[in-house]
Scaffold this motif. Structure first.
Motif, PDB file in Angstrom:
ATOM      1  N   ASN A 192      -6.275  -7.439   2.995  1.00 47.53           N
ATOM      2  CA  ASN A 192      -7.048  -6.160   3.079  1.00 47.53           C
ATOM      3  C   ASN A 192      -7.604  -5.877   4.602  1.00 47.53           C
ATOM      4  N   VAL A 193      -7.778  -6.725   5.210  1.00 46.57           N
ATOM      5  CA  VAL A 193      -8.434  -6.791   6.681  1.00 46.57           C
ATOM      6  C   VAL A 193      -7.202  -6.351   7.400  1.00 46.57           C
ATOM      7  N   GLY A 194      -6.057  -7.095   7.381  1.00 49.21           N
ATOM      8  CA  GLY A 194      -4.898  -6.621   8.149  1.00 49.21           C
ATOM      9  C   GLY A 194      -4.530  -5.254   7.803  1.00 49.21           C
ATOM     10  N   MET A 195      -4.698  -4.812   6.504  1.00 53.18           N
ATOM     11  CA  MET A 195      -4.290  -3.369   6.449  1.00 53.18           C
ATOM     12  C   MET A 195      -5.128  -2.542   7.311  1.00 53.18           C
ATOM     13  N   PHE A 196      -6.429  -2.897   7.151  1.00 48.25           N
ATOM     14  CA  PHE A 196      -7.442  -2.097   8.011  1.00 48.25           C
ATOM     15  C   PHE A 196      -7.308  -2.104   9.465  1.00 48.25           C
TER      16      PHE A 196
ATOM     17  N   ILE B 212       0.738   7.388  11.478  1.00 49.00           N
ATOM     18  CA  ILE B 212       1.233   6.149  10.904  1.00 49.00           C
ATOM     19  C   ILE B 212       2.071   6.621   9.596  1.00 49.00           C
ATOM     20  N   LEU B 213       3.262   6.066   9.418  1.00 48.34           N
ATOM     21  CA  LEU B 213       4.222   6.749   8.349  1.00 48.34           C
ATOM     22  C   LEU B 213       3.855   5.967   7.207  1.00 48.34           C
ATOM     23  N   LYS B 214       3.775   4.494   7.282  1.00 46.19           N
ATOM     24  CA  LYS B 214       3.723   3.746   6.104  1.00 46.19           C
ATOM     25  C   LYS B 214       2.967   2.257   6.754  1.00 46.19           C
ATOM     26  N   VAL B 215       2.478   1.704   5.882  1.00 51.49           N
ATOM     27  CA  VAL B 215       1.809   0.324   6.103  1.00 51.49           C
ATOM     28  C   VAL B 215       1.889  -0.405   4.755  1.00 51.49           C
ATOM     29  N   GLN B 216       2.513  -1.757   5.081  1.00 45.57           N
ATOM     30  CA  GLN B 216       2.792  -2.461   3.931  1.00 45.57           C
ATOM     31  C   GLN B 216       2.740  -4.097   4.165  1.00 45.57           C
ATOM     32  N   ALA B 217       2.120  -4.769   3.268  1.00 42.16           N
ATOM     33  CA  ALA B 217       1.942  -6.344   3.489  1.00 42.16           C
ATOM     34  C   ALA B 217       3.124  -7.162   3.033  1.00 42.16           C
ATOM     35  N   LEU B 218       3.657  -7.818   3.724  1.00 45.38           N
ATOM     36  CA  LEU B 218       4.601  -8.847   3.357  1.00 45.38           C
ATOM     37  C   LEU B 218       3.765 -10.085   3.008  1.00 45.38           C
ATOM     38  N   ARG B 219       4.005 -10.850   1.921  1.00 41.66           N
ATOM     39  CA  ARG B 219       3.424 -12.073   1.568  1.00 41.66           C
ATOM     40  C   ARG B 219       4.127 -13.130   1.251  1.00 41.66           C
ATOM     41  N   GLY B 220       5.571 -13.049   1.599  1.00 41.29           N
ATOM     42  CA  GLY B 220       6.460 -14.253   1.373  1.00 41.29           C
ATOM     43  C   GLY B 220       7.280 -14.053   2.508  1.00 41.29           C
ATOM     44  N   PRO B 221       8.227 -15.065   2.618  1.00 44.97           N
ATOM     45  CA  PRO B 221       9.635 -15.253   3.720  1.00 44.97           C
ATOM     46  C   PRO B 221       9.897 -13.797   3.766  1.00 44.97           C
ATOM     47  N   ASN B 222      10.251 -13.142   4.914  1.00 42.95           N
ATOM     48  CA  ASN B 222      10.736 -11.847   5.029  1.00 42.95           C
ATOM     49  C   ASN B 222      11.689 -11.833   6.224  1.00 42.95           C
ATOM     50  N   ILE B 223      12.133 -10.541   6.535  1.00 40.07           N
ATOM     51  CA  ILE B 223      13.018 -10.372   7.614  1.00 40.07           C
ATOM     52  C   ILE B 223      12.648 -10.563   9.114  1.00 40.07           C
ATOM     53  N   TRP B 224      11.132 -10.659   9.065  1.00 41.79           N
ATOM     54  CA  TRP B 224      10.559 -10.755  10.429  1.00 41.79           C
ATOM     55  C   TRP B 224      10.434 -12.444  10.582  1.00 41.79           C
ATOM     56  N   SER B 225      10.301 -13.048   9.841  1.00 45.84           N
ATOM     57  CA  SER B 225      10.075 -14.355   9.904  1.00 45.84           C
ATOM     58  C   SER B 225       9.920 -15.037   8.400  1.00 45.84           C
TER      59      SER B 225
END
Length: 874
Positions: free
Chosen positions: A120-124, A3-16
């Motif tokens: 936090n669950v998503g990151m886990f 895993i190189l990086k994990v980040q949480a997107l919380r608003g409108p983003n490039i995926w959706s």
């Protein structure tokens, strides 16, 4: 795999734009890039054995079992990990289903994207899914249940409680935005001046005095008694002497509960002996020194909920219990009861699992029972002394059975205590008769009453008790949002944002705006630095004084965690040019356009996206938008502008020296560029573009053209209003301009400006930025060599992984490539470079410092200018 990086997107983003809560994991498959699933012996069988429920994953096949088909046919491990991450969240009680896995331009490295309900669950889940995949590949055992339980525990620790969550859900259903303030249950509904706050079920309208009264059970009881409301007889005890006197007065059976307790903690009920009374006093005093001792009233435990002085729900609460069958032990019956799918860990389901604690063992001991006792068939064994749902109790909705007299009583109690959200605990045989007839009493009045028992009763009709809370906070006609104009693009964002904020402020709004140099509210800088990300946007939206937000929105924040708002009224793209390419998988202008498009795709349906008609990438974006679109252009005679005008589109154009709004065949001339200081008398073409964009946004919002014109005339390019953007300092013999230009497009704009400026000599101070592409650094140097007679190269900041010499060498290559007789020298430190330029300036020299740290440059130039002015005065 790594895993190189994990980040949480919380608003409108490039995926959706719609699915705002996504985890993005950058994953290096390493050697597994060579092993799709069909090349791993037994992989499908092991995956299916561990996750039989994945049969429901349709994947791109669109049919039940579609994902297993893909596994059989062969798919890469990033795709598998995406599905595992989704499934383990579902198994932990957080159902979610959106995912995307895409390979980057670096072979073997993937972006694995999946939705989450709790961050936090998503990151886990991201890390767990990789570990699970590795175990499945190797064919080793994995304790899946341990990870699922861990996810449940994380969820219970960080999630909004059921009451808070229900209010948020109701707000969302009404299109009211919300922001969680911290990690507890404190929530803001709405933005800016229209915000309302609540925590659990205490709202910003809840009276502090009323909460104090409700928390003081003795005071509550006294006030109710004085208002002729039936309460249980009893008193407050602090020691055994008080206890003895109270029992003599009221007699057995009694109830003991801590004065400052909640959720039934420390309570003992139906106490009938002195020994048990003393023990109950000691137990209650673990929670409060002062203990309420009252007459035990027989009957059922009811909770009545009153919101905004109107009764909205009533429930009969039943303590946690089991019913014997004459065969199983109490412990076995508890275990069976906990298998009920309605029960879960914490607040994950309608009911909570029954746990054995001191209260349970005490109750069983009073009956001469233990956990190994086998109750008779049909015998009910109560396991808790209180009926709280959080300890395994159940609830039955009885709202429609309440006698009108009791409804009147409950609503009166809420006014007597003064609570806007009021929970009333009643002990009575029923609520179908008036309490004064069946001997029922009010036990307690609760501030912050739980909603769970009403939202999802074990029996009876669920009641949407969150709705009246929102009705109270946002009655019909009350707005929850403030206007938001979002500005993005490559160059011109900050100046356009500042100009828009100036126009908005002049129209009477208290404006909050974010820029690459700081956060401002009404021109007061509150935070310094590059504040163009979602945290800064949220800062503005959380401020209770802000009536209108203008938000500069840069690519970095969008890629890092999405937008800081879920939608805006107007979004504007100034241009899309080469900058920051080669970073974060943004390798070309199509990639960059995809990032910038997130902002305009977040515009509300009846809002406006404003696009640069001269920018081909902006025009590509226009094809994917579902909102209104307007355009701006420096030339009204281009085929595209003529076509747009013919279609009836609104276009801001620069024609015959005027800033003009054009729609079809008619025009509104807003102001002449000569009268707009920002354009430097019409010489700064790139500033005219910024003025066009800001004028169009202001016009479309609804501001009058006369007011826009006045604002354009009063916005002065200066350190105060546009720091680092064409700040010109006029010395007696020469001039110095400081600008933030830092990419080829920015340099070209400065070159165009300098072509219109008369000077005996033009000196430029330039630097490179280490994380830009080689060609970008060289191109900037080529342009510098064209527009300056002498160049000072300085390079002590923003190396970003390169050495100082590497960047300087690239600049020198560009200067030489220009093939123009330009002189240069290297002075590494910016302050020394500026001082040197000033010292060598002749009469009529024009110095341009293209600075990436504008405050340092402004400070040193201002210091020199102040010194000259002081000398002239003397």
């Amino acid at each position: 795999m790594k895993i190189l990086k994990v980040q949480a997107l919380r608003g409108p983003n490039i995926w959706s734009v719609q699915r705002k809560k996504l985890i993005q994991m950058r994953l290096d498959l390493e050697e597994m890039e060579q092993f799709p699933t069909n090349k791993i012996d037994g992989f499908r069988e092991r995956l299916e054995a561990m996750f039989p429920t994945m049969i429901e994953h349709r994947c791109s096949e669109g049919v039940r079992g579609g994902f297993f088909m893909r596994i059989e046919r062969g798919t890469w491990m990033g795709h598998v990990i995406e599905h595992i991450a989704l499934e383990i969240q579902t198994l932990a009680g957080m159902e979610t289903g959106f995912g995307r896995t895409r390979e980057t331009k670096t072979p073997g490295i993937y972006n694995v994207v999946f939705s989450y309900t709790e961050e936090n669950v998503g990151m886990f889940a991201a890390e767990s899914s990789v570990r699970i995949a590795e175990a499945l590949i190797a064919g080793t055992d994995f304790d899946l249940e341990a990870d699922i339980q861990k996810m449940r525990e994380i969820r219970e620790r960080v999630r909004l409680g059921p009451s808070t969550g229900s209010i948020v859900e109701e707000a969302v259903s009404r299109d009211i935005p919300w922001i969680r303030l911290g990690t507890n249950s404190l929530v803001q509904l709405g933005y800016g001046v229209h915000q309302m706050r609540f925590q659990a079920t205490i709202t910003c309208k809840t009276s502090n005095i009323a909460v104090d009264i409700a928390c003081n059970k003795e005071e509550t009881k006294r006030m109710l008694d004085m208002a002729s409301i039936p309460v249980a007889s009893g008193s407050i005890c602090v020691d055994v002497e008080d206890l003895e006197a109270t029992i003599k007065k009221i007699g057995y059976p009694i109830v003991l509960k801590p004065l400052d307790g909640n959720h039934g903690k420390g309570a003992s009920i139906n106490v009938v002996t002195w020994e048990d009374a003393v023990e109950g006093l000691a137990h209650a005093q673990k929670y409060s020194r002062r203990v309420i001792v009252e007459k035990f009233i027989t009957g059922f435990d009811f909770r009545v909920l009153v919101i905004d002085n109107k009764l909205v729900a009533a429930a009969k609460r039943v303590p946690a219990h089991v019913v014997g069958d004459g065969k199983k032990t109490i412990q076995e019956l508890i275990d069976i009861t906990n298998l009920d799918p309605k029960r879960g860990y914490g607040h994950e389901n309608v009911l909570t699992e029954i746990t054995v604690d001191r209260d349970t063992t005490d109750l069983l001991e009073k009956m001469n029972y233990s956990l190994e006792t086998i109750p008779n068939n049909g015998e009910t064994v109560y396991l808790k002394s209180t009926a709280n749902l959080s300890t395994g109790g159940t609830s039955v909705d009885v709202t429609d059975m309440m006698h009108p007299e009791n409804i009147f009583l409950a609503e009166r109690i809420s006014r007597v205590i003064g609570l806007d959200v009021c929970g009333i605990d009643i002990m009575a045989e029923n609520l179908t008769q008036p309490l004064k007839e069946n001997g029922g009493v009010i036990l307690e009045v609760n501030a912050a009453p739980g909603f769970r028992m009403h939202l999802a009763p074990s029996e009876g009709l669920p009641r949407n008790v969150a709705a009246p809370v929102i009705d109270m906070l946002y009655p019909p006609g009350k707005p929850s949002r403030i206007p938001i104009i979002a500005v993005t693009g490559t160059n011109g964002k900050t100046t356009t944002t500042r100009l828009l904020a100036h126009i908005v402020k002049n129209n009477g709004y208290k404006v909050g705006f974010t820029t690459s140099d700081g956060i401002y509210i009404q021109n007061h800088m509150l935070e310094k630095g590059d504040t163009t990300g979602p945290i800064s946007a949220e800062y503005i939206l959380k401020d209770p004084t802000v009536e209108f937000a203008v938000l500069e929105t840069a690519r970095g924040g969008i890629l890092r965690s999405g937008l800081g708002f879920n939608r805006c009224d107007i979004a504007l793209i100034t241009n899309i040019r080469e900058d920051h390419l080669g970073l974060n998988d943004i390798d070309n202008l199509d990639d960059l356009a995809r990032v910038k498009s997130v902002v305009v795709r977040s515009v509300k349906k009846d809002g406006w996206a404003i696009l640069n008609a001269e920018d081909e990438y902006c025009m590509k974006i226009a094809n994917d938008l579902s909102c209104n679109i307007a355009y701006f252009s420096m030339d009204e005679d281009t085929p595209l502008v003529k076509k747009l005008s013919k279609e009836g589109k609104i276009v801001a154009v620069y024609e015959n020296g005027f800033i003009t709004i054009k729609k079809g065949d008619w025009k509104i001339r807003v102001e002449k560029a000569l009268h707009i200081p920002l354009t430097l008398g019409g010489k700064a073409k790139f500033m005219i573009q910024n003025v066009l964009a800001a004028t169009l946004a202001s016009y479309l919002y609804g501001f009058k053209t006369d007011d826009i014109s006045l604002s354009l005339q009063t916005f002065i390019p200066s350190v105060a209003q546009t720091p680092g953007r064409m700040n010109i300092f006029e010395f007696k013999r020469f001039k110095v301009m400081i600008d933030f230009a830092h990419n080829p497009a920015g340099y070209l704009a400065i070159e165009d400006l300098l072509n219109n400026i008369e000077a005996t000599r033009k000196i430029g101070i330039i630097a490179g930025v280490g994380d830009r592409r080689d060609e970008d650094i060289r191109d900037c140097a080529v342009i510098a060599a064209r527009m300056f007679d002498h160049i000072i190269i300085r390079q002590e900041k923003h190396l970003r992984g390169r050495t100082e010499q590497e960047i300087i060498d690239l600049i020198l290559e560009g200067i030489q490539k220009a093939n123009r007789p330009v002189t240069y020298e290297i002075i590494p430190k910016e302050i020394e470079a500026i001082k040197h330029a000033i010292n060598i300036a002749d009469d009529g020299t024009f110095i341009t410092a293209l600075s990436d740290v504008v405050t340092n440059a402004i400070g040193i130039v201002q210091e020199y200018l102040d010194k000259e002015n002081e000398e002239n005065l003397n």
